[in-house]
Enzyme design. Structure first.
Site, PDB file in Angstrom:
ATOM      1  N   TYR A 131     -27.140  31.809 155.361  1.00  0.00           N
ATOM      2  CA  TYR A 131     -26.521  32.164 154.796  1.00  0.00           C
ATOM      3  C   TYR A 131     -26.819  33.508 154.954  1.00  0.00           C
ATOM      4  O   TYR A 131     -26.216  34.508 154.010  1.00  0.00           O
ATOM      5  CB  TYR A 131     -26.470  31.955 153.018  1.00  0.00           C
ATOM      6  N   LYS A 177     -33.860  18.946 158.839  1.00  0.00           N
ATOM      7  CA  LYS A 177     -33.416  18.390 160.212  1.00  0.00           C
ATOM      8  C   LYS A 177     -34.684  19.060 161.335  1.00  0.00           C
ATOM      9  O   LYS A 177     -33.754  19.528 162.458  1.00  0.00           O
ATOM     10  CB  LYS A 177     -32.251  18.595 160.233  1.00  0.00           C
ATOM     11  N   ASP A 210     -30.772  13.855 156.211  1.00  0.00           N
ATOM     12  CA  ASP A 210     -29.296  13.202 156.660  1.00  0.00           C
ATOM     13  C   ASP A 210     -30.167  11.541 155.094  1.00  0.00           C
ATOM     14  O   ASP A 210     -29.543  10.987 154.500  1.00  0.00           O
ATOM     15  CB  ASP A 210     -28.872  12.646 157.172  1.00  0.00           C
ATOM     16  N   ASP A 234     -28.380  24.036 149.254  1.00  0.00           N
ATOM     17  CA  ASP A 234     -27.242  23.749 148.405  1.00  0.00           C
ATOM     18  C   ASP A 234     -26.395  22.285 148.134  1.00  0.00           C
ATOM     19  O   ASP A 234     -25.523  21.945 147.086  1.00  0.00           O
ATOM     20  CB  ASP A 234     -26.250  24.942 149.309  1.00  0.00           C
ATOM     21  N   ASP A 238     -25.468  19.656 144.486  1.00  0.00           N
ATOM     22  CA  ASP A 238     -24.461  19.335 143.827  1.00  0.00           C
ATOM     23  C   ASP A 238     -24.449  17.560 143.991  1.00  0.00           C
ATOM     24  O   ASP A 238     -24.182  17.145 142.733  1.00  0.00           O
ATOM     25  CB  ASP A 238     -23.678  20.129 144.990  1.00  0.00           C
TER      26      ASP A 238
END
Ligand code: NAD
Length: 349
Positions: A131, A177, A210, A234, A238
């Site tokens: 971002y 990750k 993951d 983010d 959701d």
């Protein structure tokens, strides 16, 4: 203290409708909680400002934000064309250094949930990562985006999450990750290990992003607090919102050392604009989180009582099950839901 100046951004699309419902609830809570006064000031921001001011966050709006104690923000529409202004939400997060994005997810009564006992909070770093907005085309058809990760931002978000875990069930899942992004996520992992030394009572759970996405479906009840970098947070938040009823219920706090902005997680859902149809509970919950934050920042019992009252009113209206918006099987309108929660705020003894 008792008196707070709140900057209110109605936003775009469904924003004004859900914010109006939350304002009704805030008015009701001021009627019944003695010693609480909220001076609300409407702030222009979002897509609607661009034709008028050439920006989605004009200078006079920034000034109002700077003079307020906190901001309640409706969703804004962000144009996606290259060169168009950056999201107003992202600009505010950056401008006020609102580094912690806190998104609670809890199973609610009479709302379809994957499991009945989900109660987790996602803490997402809010200022950097992909971002950063540093993106360019190297050659036609070849583009690069920079993932900026700093020790300073990792350390402070991790410390924020440990402190939150200490107030809850003392478990912290940290998500990265690092097997692929060894350098950037290496900094994040190192920050977790360093800060963990100050919080020996917190049990740590390390997950790759993951695996975290999978575990959130498989056993969401196992999570307490989850901390991660901006983009992973983010996406996972959701996903987590969907476990407990969807975006109509998901609220987020953007917290810095000196300021807080509170908003629904969802966007401006343009196709529902003006239909008085969507669920305002996410925005009402955001207003509840705002009062909770004001209460703990200014050590103000009235704010804490008001926040608790709104939370209880939401739970009670859901338990009764008479007022339900379309997203959880009903046909009540946005304003009916706002009015039902506002009434319940007053009725609750
Ligand atoms: P969205 O969240 O606006 O809507 C996706 C779908 O979720 C909707 O079509 C609807 O089915 C459902 N939904 C959303 N809010 C709901 C509610 N309160 N009640 C019931 N159902 C609801 O996502 P989008 O369509 O991808 O984005 C639309 C615009 O919003 C874009 O311009 C995007 O940039 C912006 N956006 C803004 C914010 C923010 O202001 N913080 C956040 C996300 C998206």
């Amino acid at each position: 203290m008792g008196k707070y100046r709140i900057a209110v951004i109605p936003g775009d699309g469904i924003g004004p409708e859900v914010v109006d419902a939350a304002m009704k609830v805030l008015e009701a809570v001021q009627d019944v909680v003695k010693g609480l006064t909220l001076e609300t000031v409407m702030v222009e921001a979002g897509l609607r400002c661009i034709p008028k001011y050439g920006t989605n966050l004009p200078e006079h709006s920034i000034q109002i934000l700077k003079e307020s104690h906190a901001c309640l923000k409706g969703p804004v529409t962000t144009p996606e064309e290259p060169g168009s202004p950056r999201s107003a939400a992202v600009t505010i997060r950056r401008m006020f250094d609102l580094y912690a994005n806190v998104r609670p997810c809890r199973s609610l009564p009479n709302v379809p949930c994957l499991k009945p006992n989900i109660d987790l909070v996602i803490v997402r770093e809010n200022t950097e990562d992909l971002y950063s907005g540093i993106e360019f085309e190297l050659a036609p058809g070849v583009a690069v985006a920079l993932r900026v990760i700093t020790w300073r931002a990792c350390e402070r978000i991790v410390r924020f999450a440990f402190k939150l875990a200490m107030k809850r069930r003392k478990q912290l899942a940290y998500v990265h990750k690092g097997n692929i992004m060894k350098v950037t996520d290496g900094i994040f992992k190192k920050a977790v290990r360093e800060v963990a030394k100050e919080f020996p009572d917190v049990e740590l759970w390390e997950l790759r992003v993951d695996a975290a996405a999978m575990q959130l479906i498989k056993r969401p009840e196992a999570f307490d607090v989850l901390v991660t970098t901006n983009m992973f947070g983010d996406i996972l938040s959701d996903e987590a919102a969907q476990l407990v009823g969807g975006l109509g219920f998901a609220a987020g706090a953007n917290i810095g050392d000196d300021y807080g902005m509170f908003e629904p997680v969802h966007g401006s859902a343009p196709k529902y604009t003006g239909m008085n149809k969507v669920n305002p509970i996410a925005t009402i919950t955001a207003s509840k989180m705002m009062l909770e934050w004001l209460g703990s920042r200014y050590r103000d019992e009235a704010c804490l009582r008001a926040s608790e009252r709104i939370e209880n009113a939401i739970l009670e209206v859901l338990k009764e099950g008479r007022v339900r918006t379309y997203d959880f099987g009903g046909s009540s309108t946005t304003s009916e839901m706002g009015e039902a929660i506002a009434r319940k705020v007053v009725e609750l003894g």
